[in-house]
Write a protein that holds these residues in place. Structure first.
Motif, PDB file in Angstrom:
ATOM      1  N   THR A   1      -9.198   4.570   5.715  1.00  0.00           N
ATOM      2  CA  THR A   1      -7.992   4.705   6.539  1.00  0.00           C
ATOM      3  C   THR A   1      -8.234   5.590   7.762  1.00  0.00           C
ATOM      4  O   THR A   1      -7.484   5.507   8.732  1.00  0.00           O
ATOM      5  CB  THR A   1      -6.830   5.294   5.718  1.00  0.00           C
TER       6      THR A   1
ATOM      7  N   ASN B   1      -6.809   0.918  -3.726  1.00  0.00           N
ATOM      8  CA  ASN B   1      -5.400   1.221  -3.956  1.00  0.00           C
ATOM      9  C   ASN B   1      -5.249   2.468  -4.828  1.00  0.00           C
ATOM     10  O   ASN B   1      -4.900   2.398  -6.010  1.00  0.00           O
ATOM     11  CB  ASN B   1      -4.699   0.028  -4.607  1.00  0.00           C
TER      12      ASN B   1
ATOM     13  N   VAL C   1      -8.577  -1.661   1.453  1.00  0.00           N
ATOM     14  CA  VAL C   1      -8.623  -0.242   1.100  1.00  0.00           C
ATOM     15  C   VAL C   1      -8.331  -0.086  -0.386  1.00  0.00           C
ATOM     16  O   VAL C   1      -7.392  -0.697  -0.916  1.00  0.00           O
ATOM     17  CB  VAL C   1      -7.603   0.570   1.929  1.00  0.00           C
TER      18      VAL C   1
ATOM     19  N   GLU D   1     -13.355   6.940  -5.632  1.00  0.00           N
ATOM     20  CA  GLU D   1     -12.486   5.926  -5.039  1.00  0.00           C
ATOM     21  C   GLU D   1     -11.535   6.542  -4.014  1.00  0.00           C
ATOM     22  O   GLU D   1     -11.212   5.928  -3.000  1.00  0.00           O
ATOM     23  CB  GLU D   1     -11.697   5.212  -6.144  1.00  0.00           C
TER      24      GLU D   1
ATOM     25  N   ALA E   1     -11.264   5.433  -0.075  1.00  0.00           N
ATOM     26  CA  ALA E   1      -9.996   5.022   0.541  1.00  0.00           C
ATOM     27  C   ALA E   1      -9.680   5.904   1.746  1.00  0.00           C
ATOM     28  O   ALA E   1      -9.246   5.408   2.795  1.00  0.00           O
ATOM     29  CB  ALA E   1      -8.866   5.093  -0.492  1.00  0.00           C
TER      30      ALA E   1
ATOM     31  N   GLN F   1      -1.528   5.946   2.945  1.00  0.00           N
ATOM     32  CA  GLN F   1      -2.618   5.127   3.477  1.00  0.00           C
ATOM     33  C   GLN F   1      -2.208   4.456   4.781  1.00  0.00           C
ATOM     34  O   GLN F   1      -2.978   4.442   5.753  1.00  0.00           O
ATOM     35  CB  GLN F   1      -3.052   4.081   2.448  1.00  0.00           C
TER      36      GLN F   1
ATOM     37  N   LYS G   1       0.834  -1.194   0.000  1.00  0.00           N
ATOM     38  CA  LYS G   1       0.000   0.000   0.000  1.00  0.00           C
ATOM     39  C   LYS G   1       0.873   1.250   0.000  1.00  0.00           C
ATOM     40  O   LYS G   1       2.012   1.235   0.474  1.00  0.00           O
ATOM     41  CB  LYS G   1      -0.917   0.034   1.234  1.00  0.00           C
TER      42      LYS G   1
END
Length: 456
Positions: free
Chosen positions: A368, A193, A191, A360, A364, A43, A39
């Motif tokens: 996080t 990417n 999560v 997106e 994400a 993140q 990742k």
């Protein structure tokens, strides 16, 4: 008498040996484990700089599924706190506090090579000045990987019993680090990417709004023109439905993204109206918020135009409710109470091709930071704030500005960016955006900026 004296002498000798052994033992303890996670560093950093998702990856829940967690202090960054209680002695009671995080979250970008976060620990393990240090190092040929070095440090001072406990640092402390690190990798795997390091999202509060909507779709290969044509066509249909119902449309068209598939783009087109009570088939009906559909497909009513893509055997009768609890107005027109509550808001300046990627990024970011969302009942939606402008030849002279909003729960009043007063850069609205109209995948392009203004 001699035996008693021998016993006492032996006891003194053992005690002296024990004291000497304790004195020569180290006055501190250290253990660490490493793992490379697939990742982006931002993140990983964001998930570790708050505790909202720690119950999911800390090994404590593996020991006691009924352990209770409580969040306090700040929502993010130094000062964030979590505490836990458990009847299982292996878990016990304890707490963590984010003591430091370097560099600051808004300084983490694709050029950042290293970062470090320190958690102070308060539990019944022996020693004092107990803390975890989580060192992050960017790795991979394109910097798309992050090596996490999770270490535990403790001071024992001159407490001899504490010094003996250093022999067991590879017990509970080591197990906590090793298993939690593995669990962290599993949680991060869920999560999206994408690189959101340039995104500046804000949390805004929205009011419940009565709305008419229609579920529709276009083919991805047909491009943005097909989406715009479909929005225009559905908007005309909704305007006619509003007139028939005797209500007024109060705003512009809103797109609720239900599925951005490889081949097909499914979405709902909605128009806000000025009444939450509608008369359908001679009956006065109060609009309600959408509900989660039943998992039992046989128990769900058949319907046409379901945003979830469910097959239908016959249209639902006007005045009934579809599987989401929305009022059936006429054919594929539905009425519901939309919005209401917190949203995570970003802005995209460009063509519609960048809206799904912004979506997106928001997802994400929410994952996080520990914000909860439900795309089935409350999908991401976008509002055209400023439409695109074209010259006589059809060339774009000013790109459209979209508000992209993700309904969320379990969130604080502000994002870290919002709390720090970080403002997005002002876009050049008099000229088109860069030649690429959609953001690239993680690590290859900058993300869109987000607006600081409240949601409509």
């Amino acid at each position: 008498m001699m035996r008693v004296l021998e016993f006492l002498v032996a006891l003194v000798i053992v005690a002296v040996i024990g004291v000497v052994a304790a004195v020569v033992m180290p006055g501190s303890g250290h253990v660490e484990r490493q793992l490379v996670i697939g990742k982006d560093m931002r993140q990983v950093y964001d998930m570790l700089d708050n505790f909202r998702r720690l119950p999911e990856y800390a090994v404590l829940r593996n020991y006691d599924r009924n352990a209770q967690f409580n969040f306090s202090g700040k929502a993010f960054g130094p000062g964030a706190e979590i505490s836990w209680t458990s009847s299982d002695p292996k878990v016990g009671n304890g707490g963590l506090t984010v003591a430091s995080a370097t560099p600051d979250f808004d300084k983490i970008d694709s050029n950042t090579k290293n970062a470090s976060i320190v958690w102070n620990l308060d539990n019944d393990w022996r020693g004092f000045d107990k803390h975890f240090t989580l060192d992050l190092e960017r790795q991979g040929s394109r910097g798309q990987l992050t090596q996490v070095t999770w270490s535990y440090d403790v001071a024992y001072g001159w407490n001899l019993i504490n010094r003996f406990s250093s022999m067991y640092i590879h017990g509970d402390p080591d197990a906590f680090v090793q298993f939690s690190l593995n669990n962290l990798q599993n949680v991060l795997a869920g999560v999206a990417n994408v690189d959101y390091s340039q995104l500046i999202p804000y949390i805004a509060q929205t009011q419940p709004t009565p709305m008419l909507l229609v579920s529709t779709s276009t083919q991805r290969k047909d491009g943005q023109d097909a989406v715009e044509d479909e929005v225009t066509k559905v908007s005309t249909q909704l305007q006619a439905a509003a007139k028939k119902l005797g209500v007024n449309v109060t705003g512009t068209a809103i797109l609720f993204i239900t599925n951005y598939g490889d081949q097909t783009f499914n979405f709902d087109v909605g128009l806000p109206i000025d009444s939450s009570t509608l008369t359908v088939n001679g009956q006065s009906v109060q609009l309600t918020v959408p509900t989660t559909p039943s998992l039992d497909a046989s128990a769900a009513p058949a319907e046409a135009g379901s945003s979830a893509g469910a097959a239908s055997s016959a249209p639902l009768a006007a005045g009934s409710r579809d599987r989401f609890g929305r009022l059936v107005v006429d054919n594929d027109v539905r009425a519901t109470l939309a919005f209401g509550g917190a949203v995570l808001k970003g802005v995209w300046n460009g063509t519609f091709a960048g809206v799904p990627q912004t979506r997106e990024m928001l997802k994400a970011y929410a994952q996080t930071h520990g914000y909860t969302f439900d795309e089935v009942v409350s999908p991401v939606y976008d509002i055209v704030v400023t439409p695109a402008q074209k010259d006589a030849s059809g060339s774009i002279t000013r790109y459209a500005k979209y508000n992209v909003l993700l309904p969320i729960t379990n969130a604080p009043a502000q994002t870290p960016e919002q709390e720090a007063g970080i403002q997005p850069p002002s876009p050049d609205t008099d000229a088109p955006a860069a030649s690429s109209t959609a953001p690239a995948p993680a690590g290859t392009a900058a993300a869109p900026a987000a607006a600081a203004s409240a949601a409509h």
